[in-house]
Design an enzyme around this catalytic site. Structure first.
Site, PDB file in Angstrom:
ATOM      1  CG  HIS A  23      95.588  85.083  -8.221  1.00 17.52           C
ATOM      2  ND1 HIS A  23      94.483  85.408  -7.514  1.00 17.52           N
ATOM      3  CD2 HIS A  23      95.649  85.205  -9.487  1.00 17.52           C
ATOM      4  CE1 HIS A  23      93.703  86.094  -8.799  1.00 17.52           C
ATOM      5  NE2 HIS A  23      94.265  85.899  -9.818  1.00 17.52           N
ATOM      6  CD  GLU A 208      90.840  84.617 -16.355  1.00 20.18           C
ATOM      7  OE1 GLU A 208      90.200  84.638 -15.432  1.00 20.18           O
ATOM      8  OE2 GLU A 208      91.908  83.949 -16.142  1.00 20.18           O
TER       9      GLU A 208
HETATM   10  N1  ADE Z   1      92.341  82.718  -9.375  1.00 20.99           N
HETATM   11  C1  ADE Z   1      93.693  82.491  -9.806  1.00 20.99           C
HETATM   12  N2  ADE Z   1      93.886  82.746 -10.893  1.00 20.99           N
HETATM   13  C2  ADE Z   1      92.820  83.200 -11.537  1.00 20.99           C
HETATM   14  C3  ADE Z   1      92.443  83.588 -12.671  1.00 20.99           C
HETATM   15  N3  ADE Z   1      93.404  83.863 -13.756  1.00 20.99           N
HETATM   16  N4  ADE Z   1      91.125  83.852 -12.994  1.00 20.99           N
HETATM   17  C4  ADE Z   1      90.102  83.796 -12.042  1.00 20.99           C
HETATM   18  N5  ADE Z   1      90.536  83.506 -10.769  1.00 20.99           N
HETATM   19  C5  ADE Z   1      91.710  83.213 -10.423  1.00 20.99           C
HETATM   20 ZN    ZN Z   2      93.932  86.345 -11.818  1.00 19.64          ZN
END
Ligand code: ADE
Ligand code: ZN
Length: 352
Positions: A23, A208
């Site tokens: 990101h 995640e």
């Molecule tokens: N935005 C930036 N990093 C992120 C992550 N690890 N999970 C979800 N959204 C994100």
């Molecule tokens: Zn991410």
């Protein structure tokens, strides 16, 4: 020098690697946040760089996102977006990254009154300069914030589409990020269908913090080409078999998983287990400024914590190239270089 004799750091650095989960707003280093805040006269609730860095202690994804969105508020002008992005390229050049697929969150900026065009122009200047001066190619993944509505994602797409042609060398994919729990893939099924019809490549964060079901749903309902994270897929053995069969890439981010408490200890990370079963895993940094390491640090920490062999490190680099959206002819020279590293390893082992 024979491959086995160089340090692990040098060995990993020399491997041509693609970063597929990054990101750009997560590369804003505290020093640059302070510099941009001063230039744009934005007050910060931290006395100095050290105090801000000390606040990078997270309990979960949301506690990180709160700080990450606050940090992004200092980005105002095209130059700000350019500086942030070019600093990232300079940093990954040191790590031996040859190609990167960059996520950015337009809603974080357009909701503050920053024009979509400002974001695109700043990122593009850095990406095109990095190609010319550092030889690093890049693509963009325009990502929707999943805590916002489907309608907001559609609006964002509509705002961005008029720019597509001018940035067609860069913008080729769509992503989904932000708070996963309670924001399942199905919420975005229609906007993903529209993006697929428009010919975009598709990725989504799943598995995640969210359950393995979200990974299946991202594959089956959103029709993604890659899964971002996906580490919780292991909770569903049938899903793992399907991921192996389809060779669906997972863009794993070890230091992120540690910092956001997705795993308690990197020695228990499932990257090696997934790799050894034949899942197409890759190693990435996610938000390197916040999680304490860029892509090479992530490879290193996995090599050391999980006792990965050099052949496995080559396989991870190979996965990063073949899971990228680069056309085959652009992948080929990198794959040949990886073949060479593998032959060197074989030679060293037969001589030993
Ligand atoms: N935005 C930036 N990093 C992120 C992550 N690890 N999970 C979800 N959204 C994100
Ligand atoms: Zn991410």
């Amino acid at each position: 020098m024979p491959t086995e004799q160089v340090s692990l750091h040098t060995f990993i650095q020399q491997l041509p690697k693609a970063e597929l989960h990054l990101h750009i707003e997560g590369t804003l280093e505290p020093e640059l946040i302070f510099q941009l805040a001063q230039r744009n006269q934005i007050p910060l609730p931290y006395a100095d760089v050290d105090t801000l860095r000390a606040a990078y202690e997270f309990t979960d994804l949301q506690s990180f996102l709160d700080l990450y969105y606050a940090g992004a508020q200092v980005l105002i002008t095209e130059d700000d977006f350019y500086e942030m992005t070019y600093a990232y390229f300079q940093r990954i050049h040191e790590d031996g990254v040859v190609h990167t697929e960059i996520m950015f969150d337009p809603q974080t900026h357009t909701h503050r009154g920053i024009a979509m065009e400002t974001v695109f122009a700043g990122l593009a200047r850095a990406c095109r300069q990095a190609k010319a001066e550092l030889g690093i190619s890049s693509y963009w993944i325009l990502s929707f914030l999943r805590h916002l509505s489907e309608a907001d994602a559609f609006d964002t797409l509509e705002q961005a589409l008029p720019l597509r042609e001018a940035y067609s060398d860069l913008w080729l994919a769509i992503g989904l990020d932000s708070a996963e729990r309670g924001n399942p893939p199905e919420k975005f099924a229609r906007v993903y269908q529209r993006c697929q019809e428009l010919g975009f490549k598709l990725v989504a964060h799943a598995g995640e913090e969210g359950p393995a079901q979200y990974v299946s749903d991202a594959v089956n309902l959103l029709k993604v080409d890659r899964i971002d994270h996906g580490v919780r897929s292991e909770e569903d053995p049938a899903l793992i078999q399907a991921l192996i069969k389809s060779q669906m890439p997972l863009t794993v981010c070890p230091l992120s998983n540690l910092k956001l408490k997705v795993v308690d200890d990197l020695r228990q990370h499932n990257l090696a287990r997934l790799l050894r079963q034949g899942v197409k895993v890759t190693v990435n940094s996610d938000d390197p400024s916040y999680f304490g390491g860029y892509v090479l640090d992530n490879y290193l920490v996995m090599a050391e914590s999980l006792d990965l062999s050099r052949a496995e490190l080559i396989q991870l680099a190979r996965n990063s190239i073949t899971a990228s959206f680069l056309p085959n002819e652009a992948q080929q020279p990198y794959l040949e270089r990886l073949d060479y590293f593998e032959q060197q390893l074989d030679k060293a082992s037969t001589q030993a």
